[in-house]
Design an enzyme around this catalytic site. Sequence first.
Site, PDB file in Angstrom:
ATOM      1  N   SER A 136      33.508 -56.913 -11.703  1.00 21.50           N
ATOM      2  CA  SER A 136      33.413 -58.125 -11.374  1.00 21.50           C
ATOM      3  C   SER A 136      33.392 -59.095 -12.624  1.00 21.50           C
ATOM      4  CB  SER A 136      32.636 -58.371 -10.255  1.00 21.50           C
ATOM      5  OG  SER A 136      32.420 -60.039 -10.113  1.00 21.50           O
ATOM      6  N   TYR A 161      24.645 -59.498  -6.919  1.00 15.88           N
ATOM      7  CA  TYR A 161      25.883 -58.871  -6.935  1.00 15.88           C
ATOM      8  C   TYR A 161      26.363 -58.540  -8.393  1.00 15.88           C
ATOM      9  CZ  TYR A 161      30.980 -58.665  -6.349  1.00 15.88           C
ATOM     10  OH  TYR A 161      32.266 -58.056  -6.514  1.00 15.88           O
TER      11      TYR A 161
END
Length: 343
Positions: A136, A161
């Site tokens: 990501s 995350y």
Amino acid sequence: MGTNTINTNKTYLVTGAAGFIGFYFSKKLLDQGCKVIGIDNLNDYYDVNLKQTRLDQLQPYETFTFIKGDIADKTKIMETFEEYKPDIVVNLAAQAGVRYSIENPDVYIQSNLIGFYNILEACRHYPVDHLVYASSSSVYGANKKVPFEESDFVDNPVSLYASTKKSNELMAHTYSHLYNIPATGLRFFTVYGPMGRPDMAYFGFTNKYFAGEPIKIFNNGDFDNDLYRDFTYIDDIVMGMERLMANPPEAKEGAPHRVFNIGNNSPEKLMTFIGALEKALSNALGCDVEFNKIYEPIKPGDVPATYASTDLLYRAVGFKPQTSIEDGLQKFADWYVDYYGVK
């Protein structure tokens, strides 16, 4: 530069196959006649009906096999690898979302760490030609230097995350080094498009508009220092993935492991993006659409700018995303109006 074509004689395992990117990527493989094993736990993090709609479009393909399961279930993963012996594994299953990781950390550890570890273990015991996995853009944290380059220091994640995704890169590198697993990590930058994720801002803004509610914009109403985002249309993501998948890294120097940005390389101000979304919805509905906007302070875990350098991707496979936000958002708006019947 290597080959850009998909080998249709291989068996592909796609985790998160009912997810946004997983669905489009699986469909691209199936359209070319590939054998695809799709895994998804169909969790209710967002509307399960939307996941089912995606899955319903994959089910008619004769070369598609769906397994309802969770990558955190090691026995299930090992059994799947034992039975189907995939040649190429594309791990897109993950608990997504930056803000949700602050409220519900447990699921991120289960899916993004334990789940990914299970995939790596399976690739170790049932060797594969290539493991492609989702990382990501959030791994860049609050980096000030833009555009973000793959060689940048990424040891300061600002959300759980992000730290799970950085951990995935480290784990993949280790397994790649120890067991010679060719692995490629993909740092996605704000992917959008039809049948996208309802927890993403553009989708949420659209939902709010039709519910007659205001949208919240987390930029303090500061238009000079607006949030910048590298919005990347789904078709561009799939094409970049397709090319990278056909070109596994080789163990020339160290482990056969690489990480690439897949982003648009042309960040837009959030307000420009919102304006383009209003225009796309206006076109889809045949009337003027304007969101009722409320400005609030930036949220913890959010970063002021995401901006990808795509030079490495271009040098590796000759690909650079092309879709403008106007074209991409129009396709989303047309799909949304049709799917939800809001004309």
